[in-house]
Scaffold this motif. Structure first.
Motif, mmCIF file in Angstrom:
data_model
loop_
_atom_site.group_PDB
_atom_site.id
_atom_site.type_symbol
_atom_site.label_atom_id
_atom_site.label_comp_id
_atom_site.label_asym_id
_atom_site.label_seq_id
_atom_site.Cartn_x
_atom_site.Cartn_y
_atom_site.Cartn_z
ATOM 1 N N LEU A 166 99.260 -18.153 68.024
ATOM 2 C CA LEU A 166 99.724 -18.512 69.366
ATOM 3 C C LEU A 166 99.200 -19.891 69.765
ATOM 4 O O LEU A 166 99.930 -20.698 70.362
ATOM 5 N N GLN A 167 97.956 -20.187 69.411
ATOM 6 C CA GLN A 167 97.373 -21.483 69.747
ATOM 7 C C GLN A 167 98.146 -22.615 69.083
ATOM 8 O O GLN A 167 98.478 -23.624 69.735
ATOM 9 N N TYR A 168 98.448 -22.480 67.789
ATOM 10 C CA TYR A 168 99.101 -23.580 67.090
ATOM 11 C C TYR A 168 100.589 -23.669 67.415
ATOM 12 O O TYR A 168 101.170 -24.751 67.362
ATOM 13 N N VAL A 169 101.206 -22.551 67.768
ATOM 14 C CA VAL A 169 102.598 -22.620 68.217
ATOM 15 C C VAL A 169 102.675 -23.397 69.531
ATOM 16 O O VAL A 169 103.520 -24.293 69.689
ATOM 17 N N LEU A 170 101.797 -23.094 70.479
ATOM 18 C CA LEU A 170 101.803 -23.835 71.739
ATOM 19 C C LEU A 170 101.324 -25.270 71.534
ATOM 20 O O LEU A 170 101.778 -26.178 72.238
ATOM 21 N N GLY A 171 100.422 -25.483 70.561
ATOM 22 C CA GLY A 171 100.001 -26.843 70.267
ATOM 23 C C GLY A 171 101.148 -27.691 69.745
ATOM 24 O O GLY A 171 101.333 -28.844 70.155
ATOM 25 N N ALA A 172 101.947 -27.116 68.835
ATOM 26 C CA ALA A 172 103.115 -27.834 68.326
ATOM 27 C C ALA A 172 104.136 -28.062 69.444
ATOM 28 O O ALA A 172 104.761 -29.124 69.526
ATOM 29 N N LEU A 173 104.296 -27.066 70.317
ATOM 30 C CA LEU A 173 105.217 -27.209 71.450
ATOM 31 C C LEU A 173 104.773 -28.345 72.369
ATOM 32 O O LEU A 173 105.604 -29.084 72.903
ATOM 33 N N ALA A 174 103.459 -28.503 72.524
ATOM 34 C CA ALA A 174 102.949 -29.592 73.357
ATOM 35 C C ALA A 174 103.390 -30.945 72.819
ATOM 36 O O ALA A 174 103.785 -31.834 73.582
ATOM 37 N N GLY A 175 103.340 -31.105 71.482
ATOM 38 C CA GLY A 175 103.783 -32.357 70.891
ATOM 39 C C GLY A 175 105.254 -32.635 71.156
ATOM 40 O O GLY A 175 105.644 -33.775 71.417
ATOM 41 N N VAL A 176 106.073 -31.577 71.112
ATOM 42 C CA VAL A 176 107.505 -31.733 71.382
ATOM 43 C C VAL A 176 107.735 -32.125 72.834
ATOM 44 O O VAL A 176 108.522 -33.038 73.142
ATOM 45 N N VAL A 177 107.035 -31.452 73.746
ATOM 46 C CA VAL A 177 107.233 -31.717 75.177
ATOM 47 C C VAL A 177 106.793 -33.135 75.522
ATOM 48 O O VAL A 177 107.489 -33.858 76.247
ATOM 49 N N VAL A 178 105.637 -33.560 75.003
ATOM 50 C CA VAL A 178 105.161 -34.918 75.267
ATOM 51 C C VAL A 178 106.172 -35.946 74.767
ATOM 52 O O VAL A 178 106.441 -36.962 75.421
ATOM 53 N N GLY A 179 106.780 -35.670 73.610
ATOM 54 C CA GLY A 179 107.732 -36.611 73.029
ATOM 55 C C GLY A 179 109.041 -36.726 73.781
ATOM 56 O O GLY A 179 109.822 -37.654 73.537
ATOM 57 N N LEU A 180 109.309 -35.809 74.706
ATOM 58 C CA LEU A 180 110.557 -35.864 75.471
ATOM 59 C C LEU A 180 110.547 -36.953 76.533
ATOM 60 O O LEU A 180 111.597 -37.334 77.056
ATOM 61 N N PHE A 181 109.356 -37.453 76.869
ATOM 62 C CA PHE A 181 109.233 -38.411 77.964
ATOM 63 C C PHE A 181 108.923 -39.802 77.440
ATOM 64 O O PHE A 181 108.180 -39.961 76.471
ATOM 65 N N ALA A 182 109.485 -40.784 78.089
ATOM 66 C CA ALA A 182 109.200 -42.171 77.723
ATOM 67 C C ALA A 182 107.757 -42.487 78.106
ATOM 68 O O ALA A 182 107.354 -42.317 79.265
ATOM 69 N N ALA A 183 106.993 -42.940 77.117
ATOM 70 C CA ALA A 183 105.564 -43.177 77.341
ATOM 71 C C ALA A 183 105.334 -44.574 77.897
ATOM 72 O O ALA A 183 104.859 -45.478 77.211
ATOM 73 N N THR A 184 105.701 -44.758 79.162
ATOM 74 C CA THR A 184 105.504 -46.053 79.808
ATOM 75 C C THR A 184 104.279 -46.052 80.710
ATOM 76 O O THR A 184 103.942 -47.070 81.315
ATOM 77 N N SER A 185 103.616 -44.913 80.798
ATOM 78 C CA SER A 185 102.390 -44.801 81.587
ATOM 79 C C SER A 185 101.607 -43.599 81.048
ATOM 80 O O SER A 185 102.033 -42.939 80.102
ATOM 81 N N ALA A 186 100.472 -43.323 81.701
ATOM 82 C CA ALA A 186 99.682 -42.153 81.310
ATOM 83 C C ALA A 186 100.236 -40.868 81.898
ATOM 84 O O ALA A 186 99.717 -39.782 81.619
ATOM 85 N N LEU A 187 101.299 -40.968 82.708
ATOM 86 C CA LEU A 187 101.809 -39.792 83.419
ATOM 87 C C LEU A 187 102.328 -38.688 82.503
ATOM 88 O O LEU A 187 102.044 -37.507 82.755
ATOM 89 N N PRO A 188 103.105 -38.985 81.425
ATOM 90 C CA PRO A 188 103.541 -37.883 80.555
ATOM 91 C C PRO A 188 102.374 -37.088 79.969
ATOM 92 O O PRO A 188 102.421 -35.856 79.927
#
Length: 420
Positions: free
Chosen positions: A372-394
């Motif tokens: 469960l930890q690594y499934v949610l960890g991988a999901l975190a990477g996907v969610v972070v990647g959905l946003f344009a990283a133009t600030s620390a906000l994502p």
């Protein structure tokens, strides 16, 4: 009828004179295989991209493959550890990790590297699952178990502090392939330690049967236990928060805040020091303060830290003047410490409370929680990647999402089970 020798041996306590202090050191060294293998090769991504003549996305995908293998491997390793004991899965897993890491070291292309990396993650999953089950085998008291888990976290945290810096130095002066030769040596060292130092902690008479139906039934029963599932999800949501930081931090601090790779590695180490320090404070307080209260305090601190980080990121991105932009980075770091340091308190207490009522299935319970930890960890990477990283906000927003999910799960905890 005389019992088998293994059964007679299993009837005796593993540590008749009490659990020795070196056991936490050994289990921490074994568990560190996962974190060090995740962190140490991150600085090598650009060099690997050039060496394999591939895209940055293909190299980054090897990290997702690593997480995928850890999630899959833990589901199978846990029940195997409940059936055949703790030592055998550790021996086989670390030998597999060492051999596959050697293949990574001389892989001619990214496809071969990815396949070997997946096999290595399957092997490494044994070292993520079994040491936690060993703690449950030798310590039945929740407070004592949480103290030992805190020591284990301290030991396993020392290596990841150095890992990014070591990886960066390797890439700077020699080939990135040396990283994986070193990983292979680490795996061989783990095999030797398990073979000659670690005793079997699961008595013969407590081992569980193994079949697909039994396995499925066991996992369904664990998920159906409200106490187990809530506390396991607390650790998983904590991992979502931590992996949001791990995924986004290189871009935020190197690209946006103009940290050098060495300075970023030092920041990475500082964050780990705070998390390890919190785990040691937890070890001192467990036994004096109810573990449920410690867990509640850690969750609240993480929520406060991430909410403040979102506020700082909004201010820095939309309202801060150029003259005050220099303060943003320090405020982001301060709120990040407040958010991440409590994971050193959250993880040991939540994990021991999840395993407390399942001593005979500690391997399967630890494996399911780890998955469960690594499934949610991988999901975190996907969610972070959905946003344009133009600030620390994502990064801040995803960390806040993980903290709020953790708070929500914690509020669902059963009453009268060490939870305050």
């Amino acid at each position: 009828m005389e019992r088998p020798a293994a059964a007679q041996e299993g009837a005796r306590p593993v540590f008749a004179a009490g659990v020795p202090g070196w056991l936490a050191l050994l289990l921490g060294f074994l568990t560190a295989v996962g974190p060090i293998s995740t962190d140490i090769y991150l600085p090598a991504f650009p060099a690997m991209e050039q060496s394999f003549h591939t895209t940055a996305g293909n190299v980054q995908f090897t990290l997702a493959i690593w997480f995928m293998g850890l999630a899959i491997g833990q589901l199978s390793v846990g029940p195997l550890a409940d059936r055949y004991g703790r030592r055998m899965p550790l021996l086989v897993g670390n030998a597999l990790y060492a051999a596959a890491s050697a293949v990574c070291a001389f892989a001619p292309d990214v496809t071969t590297f990815s396949a070997a990396r997946f096999v290595a993650s399957i092997g490494a999953s044994a070292s993520l699952v079994v040491p936690t089950a060993c703690v449950r085998d030798v310590v039945s008291d929740r407070a004592a178990g949480a103290r030992m888990m805190s020591r284990l976290i301290m030991v396993m945290g020392v290596v990841p502090i150095l890992a990014p810096m070591l990886g960066g130095l390797v890439v700077e002066f020699v080939s990135w392939r040396i990283i994986f030769w070193a990983s292979a040596v680490y795996g061989v060292a783990c095999v030797a330690l398990v073979l000659w130092v670690l005793p079997e902690t699961l008595p013969y008479q407590k081992r569980q049967s193994l079949s697909p139906i039994t396995l499925l039934t066991r996992y369904v029963a664990l998920l159906g236990d409200r106490g187990y599932s809530v506390y396991a999800m607390v650790t998983a949501c904590s991992t979502f928060m931590s992996f949001s930081y791990l995924t986004a931090a290189p871009f935020v601090f190197v690209r946006l805040f103009h940290f050098s790779p060495l300075h970023f590695s030092m920041l990475f180490g500082v964050m780990a020091v705070f998390m390890i320090g919190a785990s040691q404070v937890n070890g001192l307080l467990v036994g004096r303060v109810d573990p449920g209260r410690l867990l509640s305090g850690g969750v609240v601190l993480s929520v406060v830290g991430t909410v403040l980080m979102v506020g700082v990121s909004l201010w820095g991105g939309w309202y801060a003047s150029p003259a005050s932009k220099g303060y943003e980075v320090w405020l982001v770091i301060a709120t990040m410490v407040l958010a991440l340091a409590p994971t050193g308190i959250i993880f040991p207490n939540a994990m021991m409370m999840a395993l407390a009522d399942h001593p005979s299935q500690a391997g399967a319970a630890s494996a399911l929680a780890g998955t469960l930890q690594y499934v949610l960890g991988a999901l975190a990477g996907v969610v972070v990647g959905l946003f344009a990283a133009t600030s620390a906000l994502p990064m801040a927003g995803c960390m806040c999402l993980g903290a709020l999910m953790m708070l929500g799960m914690h509020m669902l905890r059963p009453t009268g089970r060490g939870g305050a």
